[in-house]
Design an enzyme around this catalytic site. Structure first.
Site, PDB file in Angstrom:
ATOM      1  N   ILE A 202       0.851  -1.187   0.000  1.00  0.00           N
ATOM      2  CA  ILE A 202       0.000   0.000   0.000  1.00  0.00           C
ATOM      3  C   ILE A 202       0.891   1.242   0.000  1.00  0.00           C
ATOM      4  O   ILE A 202       2.003   1.226   0.541  1.00  0.00           O
ATOM      5  CB  ILE A 202      -0.956  -0.002   1.213  1.00  0.00           C
ATOM      6  CG1 ILE A 202      -2.030   1.073   1.070  1.00  0.00           C
ATOM      7  CG2 ILE A 202      -0.187   0.160   2.523  1.00  0.00           C
ATOM      8  CD1 ILE A 202      -3.157   0.941   2.094  1.00  0.00           C
ATOM      9  N   CYS A 203       0.412   2.305  -0.651  1.00  0.00           N
ATOM     10  CA  CYS A 203       1.112   3.591  -0.612  1.00  0.00           C
ATOM     11  C   CYS A 203       0.051   4.672  -0.421  1.00  0.00           C
ATOM     12  O   CYS A 203      -0.943   4.456   0.289  1.00  0.00           O
ATOM     13  CB  CYS A 203       1.947   3.797  -1.870  1.00  0.00           C
ATOM     14  SG  CYS A 203       0.999   3.859  -3.401  1.00  0.00           S
ATOM     15  N   ALA A 204       0.225   5.819  -1.033  1.00  0.00           N
ATOM     16  CA  ALA A 204      -0.766   6.883  -0.886  1.00  0.00           C
ATOM     17  C   ALA A 204      -1.947   6.687  -1.823  1.00  0.00           C
ATOM     18  O   ALA A 204      -3.101   6.800  -1.413  1.00  0.00           O
ATOM     19  CB  ALA A 204      -0.122   8.247  -1.132  1.00  0.00           C
ATOM     20  N   GLY A 206      -1.657   4.177  -4.785  1.00  0.00           N
ATOM     21  CA  GLY A 206      -1.577   2.933  -5.545  1.00  0.00           C
ATOM     22  C   GLY A 206      -0.468   2.871  -6.570  1.00  0.00           C
ATOM     23  O   GLY A 206      -0.194   1.797  -7.120  1.00  0.00           O
ATOM     24  N   THR A 231      -3.707   4.401   0.661  1.00  0.00           N
ATOM     25  CA  THR A 231      -4.180   4.834   1.972  1.00  0.00           C
ATOM     26  C   THR A 231      -5.327   5.825   1.854  1.00  0.00           C
ATOM     27  O   THR A 231      -6.241   5.844   2.693  1.00  0.00           O
ATOM     28  CB  THR A 231      -3.017   5.457   2.765  1.00  0.00           C
ATOM     29  OG1 THR A 231      -1.924   4.526   2.826  1.00  0.00           O
ATOM     30  CG2 THR A 231      -3.440   5.804   4.178  1.00  0.00           C
TER      31      THR A 231
END
Length: 248
Positions: A202-204, A206, A231
């Protein structure tokens, strides 16, 4: 001091880019697509060349050569390749259209990847006809609700969730229980992970997690999930975050 504080992790090709900027880049000359048939491609693979698969993701998922790296042939290619391939590796391209060759080569060269040796000119059917292996499947895209369900499974079935954002982003709020490995250091820390354990990334939003997922796919990890929308999407679903120092 303000300008240099809390800098993001550098991609693996950053030092090479600075060196090229000091010395001057190698002239590419006239770009003529160079077809590589199976025998030539295999020879390069044995010498350490990487296969960068730039076909649509659906085609890659249906069938691809084991060990290949999948990235989209879009305006993010220059940003992502430095996180999944070392900067000095020879590269063979697998293209959707041969006409994409110049644009892809320029995208790679502008970030120091100037060793494109050609493009894979045969079909995967011809590859298989020679008894060479292919595989199917890819990173599975999942929504936040699916991730929450996976995290609620028993410990032996629960994926390890890795947040690949920068440390300051992670500290501001992350999915409870997530482990932090910034994308810039992901390639050198991949040996800390078990290829047999399911991994969720997961990141901010995708994008960075997709790059990390491509690296795990190349390394042969069995089960990899990418959280669509990252996120931000998790928050949009009304799901909780924790901050650094808090317990889930």
């Amino acid at each position: 001091e303000f300008a240099t504080a809390s800098l993001p992790e550098q991609p693996g090709n950053h030092r090479r880019i600075k060196q090229i900027n000091r010395q001057g880049p190698r002239p590419l000359g006239q770009l003529t697509p160079r077809p590589l048939h199976i025998q030539d491609a295999v020879r390069h693979f044995r010498q350490g060349a990487a296969l960068l698969d730039l076909r649509p993701k659906a085609d890659f998922k249906a069938k691809h050569i084991p060990g290949s790296v999948h990235l989209g042939a879009d305006n993010q290619l220059s940003n992502r390749v430095g996180f999944v391939l070392p900067p000095d590796v020879p590269i063979i391209l697998m293209l959707n259209e041969v006409s994409d060759y110049p644009a892809v080569v320029y995208s790679l060269a502008r970030v120091g990847y100037d060793q494109v040796v050609g493009y894979f000119a045969d079909t995967l059917k011809a590859w298989e006809a020679l008894g060479l292996p292919t595989t199917a499947g890819d990173v599975r895209d999942i929504e936040p609700d699916e991730l929450q369900n996976l995290l609620n499974q028993t410990p032996d079935q629960r994926p390890l969730l890795i947040d690949v954002r920068e440390s300051w982003e992670f500290a501001q709020g992350h999915v409870p229980g997530a482990r932090h490995i910034a994308l810039g250091e992901f390639a050198r820390r991949v040996t800390e992970l078990d290829p047999r354990q399911p991994i969720a990334l997961i990141c901010a939003s995708g994008g960075r997690s997709q790059s990390a997922a491509a690296l795990l796919g190349q390394q042969g990890f069995e089960t990899v999930y990418n959280v669509v929308g990252g996120t931000f999407n998790w928050m949009q679903h009304g799901l909780p975050l924790e901050q650094a120092g808090e317990k889930a």
